[in-house]
Design a protein around this motif. Structure first.
Motif, PDB file in Angstrom:
ATOM      1  N   THR A 185      26.667  10.999-104.026  1.00  7.97           N
ATOM      2  CA  THR A 185      25.395  11.469-104.578  1.00  7.97           C
ATOM      3  C   THR A 185      25.292  11.133-106.062  1.00  7.97           C
ATOM      4  O   THR A 185      24.275  10.592-106.526  1.00  7.97           O
ATOM      5  CB  THR A 185      25.249  12.980-104.365  1.00  7.97           C
ATOM      6  N   ALA A 186      26.331  11.436-106.819  1.00  5.68           N
ATOM      7  CA  ALA A 186      26.310  11.132-108.253  1.00  5.68           C
ATOM      8  C   ALA A 186      26.202   9.627-108.487  1.00  5.68           C
ATOM      9  O   ALA A 186      25.476   9.172-109.388  1.00  5.68           O
ATOM     10  CB  ALA A 186      27.563  11.690-108.930  1.00  5.68           C
ATOM     11  N   ALA A 187      26.906   8.848-107.672  1.00 11.53           N
ATOM     12  CA  ALA A 187      26.847   7.392-107.826  1.00 11.53           C
ATOM     13  C   ALA A 187      25.438   6.862-107.582  1.00 11.53           C
ATOM     14  O   ALA A 187      24.950   5.983-108.307  1.00 11.53           O
ATOM     15  CB  ALA A 187      27.839   6.725-106.876  1.00 11.53           C
ATOM     16  N   PHE A 193      19.199   4.872-111.587  1.00 12.08           N
ATOM     17  CA  PHE A 193      18.765   4.802-112.984  1.00 12.08           C
ATOM     18  C   PHE A 193      19.002   3.412-113.557  1.00 12.08           C
ATOM     19  O   PHE A 193      18.135   2.857-114.247  1.00 12.08           O
ATOM     20  CB  PHE A 193      19.492   5.846-113.828  1.00 12.08           C
ATOM     21  N   GLN A 194      20.162   2.827-113.274  1.00 16.18           N
ATOM     22  CA  GLN A 194      20.449   1.481-113.760  1.00 16.18           C
ATOM     23  C   GLN A 194      19.416   0.474-113.258  1.00 16.18           C
ATOM     24  O   GLN A 194      19.037  -0.452-113.968  1.00 16.18           O
ATOM     25  CB  GLN A 194      21.845   1.036-113.320  1.00 16.18           C
ATOM     26  N   MET A 195      18.955   0.676-112.037  1.00 12.88           N
ATOM     27  CA  MET A 195      18.028  -0.260-111.420  1.00 12.88           C
ATOM     28  C   MET A 195      16.675  -0.253-112.110  1.00 12.88           C
ATOM     29  O   MET A 195      16.114  -1.303-112.417  1.00 12.88           O
ATOM     30  CB  MET A 195      17.866   0.088-109.932  1.00 12.88           C
ATOM     31  N   LYS A 196      16.142   0.932-112.374  1.00 13.98           N
ATOM     32  CA  LYS A 196      14.820   1.047-112.992  1.00 13.98           C
ATOM     33  C   LYS A 196      14.798   2.248-113.939  1.00 13.98           C
ATOM     34  O   LYS A 196      14.204   3.290-113.636  1.00 13.98           O
ATOM     35  CB  LYS A 196      13.737   1.215-111.918  1.00 13.98           C
ATOM     36  N   ILE A 218      17.157  12.480-114.099  1.00 17.87           N
ATOM     37  CA  ILE A 218      18.094  11.919-113.122  1.00 17.87           C
ATOM     38  C   ILE A 218      19.501  11.859-113.715  1.00 17.87           C
ATOM     39  O   ILE A 218      20.495  11.999-112.988  1.00 17.87           O
ATOM     40  CB  ILE A 218      17.617  10.526-112.646  1.00 17.87           C
ATOM     41  N   LEU A 219      19.597  11.684-115.030  1.00 14.02           N
ATOM     42  CA  LEU A 219      20.912  11.647-115.672  1.00 14.02           C
ATOM     43  C   LEU A 219      21.450  13.047-115.945  1.00 14.02           C
ATOM     44  O   LEU A 219      22.670  13.254-115.950  1.00 14.02           O
ATOM     45  CB  LEU A 219      20.863  10.814-116.949  1.00 14.02           C
ATOM     46  N   THR A 590      12.640   4.254-105.204  1.00 16.88           N
ATOM     47  CA  THR A 590      12.362   3.731-106.537  1.00 16.88           C
ATOM     48  C   THR A 590      11.876   2.294-106.446  1.00 16.88           C
ATOM     49  O   THR A 590      10.929   1.887-107.148  1.00 16.88           O
ATOM     50  CB  THR A 590      13.620   3.812-107.422  1.00 16.88           C
ATOM     51  N   PHE A 591      12.488   1.510-105.579  1.00 13.83           N
ATOM     52  CA  PHE A 591      12.064   0.123-105.368  1.00 13.83           C
ATOM     53  C   PHE A 591      10.630   0.062-104.865  1.00 13.83           C
ATOM     54  O   PHE A 591       9.815  -0.730-105.356  1.00 13.83           O
ATOM     55  CB  PHE A 591      13.013  -0.535-104.365  1.00 13.83           C
ATOM     56  N   LEU A 592      10.283   0.904-103.902  1.00 13.90           N
ATOM     57  CA  LEU A 592       8.937   0.864-103.335  1.00 13.90           C
ATOM     58  C   LEU A 592       7.901   1.437-104.295  1.00 13.90           C
ATOM     59  O   LEU A 592       6.741   1.029-104.278  1.00 13.90           O
ATOM     60  CB  LEU A 592       8.915   1.605-101.995  1.00 13.90           C
TER      61      LEU A 592
END
Length: 595
Positions: A185-187, A193-196, A218-219, A590-592
């Motif tokens: 879950t944490a990963a 977050f890294q993605m967007k 989210i962080l 997040t992608f969609l």
């Protein structure tokens, strides 16, 4: 409890209950993705009928009722009872944003309304749900809980030695805490977050209460998980993996009113299990274990991700270095004890049966290489990738509960990010082999889904969508976009029950309400943004212990014979929101939203 919260929750329940109660058995129905379709993605709807629809035609209309496009009904070879005929309609060509519905020209049967366009920021709702799972201080109840976690067992110290395992997340409707699921879950929070990074807001503080703290929410949530992982690793050769066990299951209770008694009185000390790499358990049902590399590797990968993210934020550099130090130590522990450690149970045969580990060590080695650039980590990542290869639940026709967890091999993705061309090609080939197996199964049913209907099947559907999304990033190919969207369609209502599998999403349509969750059962508060377990093969559902519905099944007239889903709080097997299942959706949502 604030009256406004109670009234709002009760109103939501009454509206949805009454809307389901008036459903009558119908001859023909239409299924759509209730959450809608991103503009540049494949778009389809299904007609389910008990009679053959000779000469029928469908019309796509906008919210004003204007005809947008006539749609051909293509009869499918496969059909799931109780409907004998399935017809597919494709309208992928329509990309103009707006609200639409599908109508059959002769019978005037209409679909539920749906949108075309970018998804709302539902990933924020998922993060909000994860926040309500916090242990230690819960921002939903605004109460402290489980302050006596806990007493160590099987560890380096004498049994019942006090250690600090406070914090972390409750796993589901119960109040156990697992490193198995919390590490993943944490990963996922960190990777999303890294993605967007621009997609996430700062609206709560570190305690999860309203008010920003110059850190995206989210962080805040990821740090809550990372802090707990650090607590479970108090020394270079120590790792704890679980707090409490199924003695927790004593009816619904709020976290700060926990009535579970592990021998020291109710709402008191709870056991904290040390990762020994050997079978554990205090009663009849012992876990299996061959090592600790699944837990140590995945935790190391997560902590290394924590370093990568938090080193960029002023005021968090010391925390980032603490994460990195622990990641290196845990990785070395995993190398010394290769193998897997499973979850522990006490009085029931249900536990997390993870039995893979090389993928987690590959993931950790790749993430550590990103930071250190030490060639040994890259060599290790390649070694572990060669061990696991394409082995996944996707290669199987069935699997045990949480076998081959996590459900996407993120080690392959991380190695693809850092590897040379030969590495990249191998990682892509592994993902492709998995997705091809899913595709073969998907072609055998009218919904186009190929995941397994084992316990937590919705996690698997989300995993397919995520892996297809990552494959597209890795290759630039849209080969599996349809497969990706078919599994998202399934989760968002294009399924036999015409129900989304996420609480409160989409807001205007049918979604899980009567869930197996104490906030709902005790406070009548619906919590938006959680993925429920999902449908089960009937052969599994019929043999689950202690399931007896609290009211007649509102989906009885829609249930296929071979799989079952119930929106009933007594059905913990299909209708319980889960921590990691919800996190499984973060990247794809997040992608969609971005698309």
């Amino acid at each position: 409890m604030r009256p406004s919260i109670f009234i709002r929750g009760l109103t939501v329940w009454l509206v949805l209950f009454l809307s389901k109660a008036v459903l009558a058995e119908t001859v023909t129905e239409i299924r759509v993705n209730l959450g809608g379709y991103p503009a540049n993605m494949p778009k389809k709807a299904l007609v389910l009928s008990k009679v053959e629809l000779n000469g029928e035609q469908a019309i796509l209309r906008n919210s004003a009722g204007l005809e947008i496009r006539k749609l051909s009904l293509n009869q499918l070879e496969s059909a799931w009872e109780p409907f004998q005929y399935y017809y597919q309609m494709d309208f992928s060509i329509v990309e103009e944003a707006g609200e639409y519905y599908v109508e059959l020209e002769k019978s005037k049967v209409k679909s539920e309304p749906f949108f075309i366009g970018s998804y709302p920021a539902w990933q924020e709702d998922v993060v909000s749900f994860i926040r309500t799972q916090r242990c230690g201080f819960n921002p939903l109840t605004q109460e402290f809980c489980h302050q006596d976690d806990g007493l160590s067992f099987f560890g380096l110290w004498s049994d019942s030695t006090k250690i600090d395992a406070t914090g972390g997340w409750h796993d589901a409707g119960d109040q156990l805490k697992y490193l198995i699921t919390s590490s993943n879950t944490a990963a996922r929070l960190l990777m999303t977050f890294q993605m967007k990074p621009e997609k996430f807001k700062d609206q709560v503080d570190a305690k999860g209460l309203p008010g920003g703290n110059e850190l995206p929410d989210i962080l805040d949530e990821a740090k809550w998980g990372l802090d707990w992982i650090l607590k479970l690793h108090p020394g270079p050769n120590e790792l704890y993996h679980q707090v409490a066990d199924d003695r927790d299951h004593r009816g619904f209770k709020l976290p700060h009113e926990d009535n579970a008694d592990y021998g020291w009185g109710a709402n008191s000390f709870r056991p904290v299990y040390f990762a020994t790499g050997k079978p554990q358990g205090l009663a009849e049902y012992k876990s299996e274990a061959t090592g600790i590399a699944n837990l140590a590797g995945r935790s190391a990968a997560t902590l290394a991700l924590g370093y990568q993210v938090f080193i960029s934020f002023e005021g968090y550099h010391d925390f980032a270095h603490q994460c990195m130090k622990a990641a290196v130590e845990l990785y070395e522990m995993g190398k010394k004890q290769e193998g897997f450690q499973q979850g522990n149970s006490f009085s029931a045969p249900y536990r997390y049966e993870e039995n893979t580990w090389a993928d987690d060590m590959e993931w950790a080695a790749a993430e550590l290489f990103k930071v250190s650039k030490e060639k040994q980590y890259l060599d290790d990542a390649r070694h572990y990738a060669d061990l696991i290869q394409a082995w996944s639940w996707m290669e199987r026709d069935s699997a045990s509960h949480y076998e081959m967890y996590p459900y996407v091999n993120m080690g392959h993705y991380a190695l693809w990010q850092i590897g040379k061309e030969e590495d990249k090609k191998k990682m892509v080939d592994y993902y492709e082999q998995n997705l091809e197996k899913i595709l073969i199964r998907a072609e055998q049913n009218p919904y186009g889904v190929g995941h397994l209907f084992i316990w937590c099947s919705n996690n698997l559907a989300a995993a397919v969508a995520t892996q297809a999304m990552l494959y597209e990033e890795m290759t630039g190919s849209k080969k599996y976009r349809k497969l990706m969207m078919d599994h998202m369609n399934w989760l968002l209502g294009l399924n036999p029950w015409s129900s989304s599998m996420l609480t409160g999403i989409p807001e205007h349509a049918d979604h899980p309400v009567d869930v197996h969750m104490p906030f709902w059962r005790i406070l009548n508060i619906p919590v938006k943004g959680s993925l429920v377990d999902g449908p089960l093969w009937s052969s599994i559902h019929e043999n689950m212990l202690g399931i007896e519905l609290s009211e007649p099944d509102e989906y009885a007239h829609l249930q296929p014979k071979h799989i079952k889903y119930m929106d009933d709080w007594m059905d913990y097997s299909t209708n319980e929101p889960t921590l990691d299942g919800s996190a499984e959706l973060l990247m794809i949502l997040t992608f969609l939203n971005n698309e």
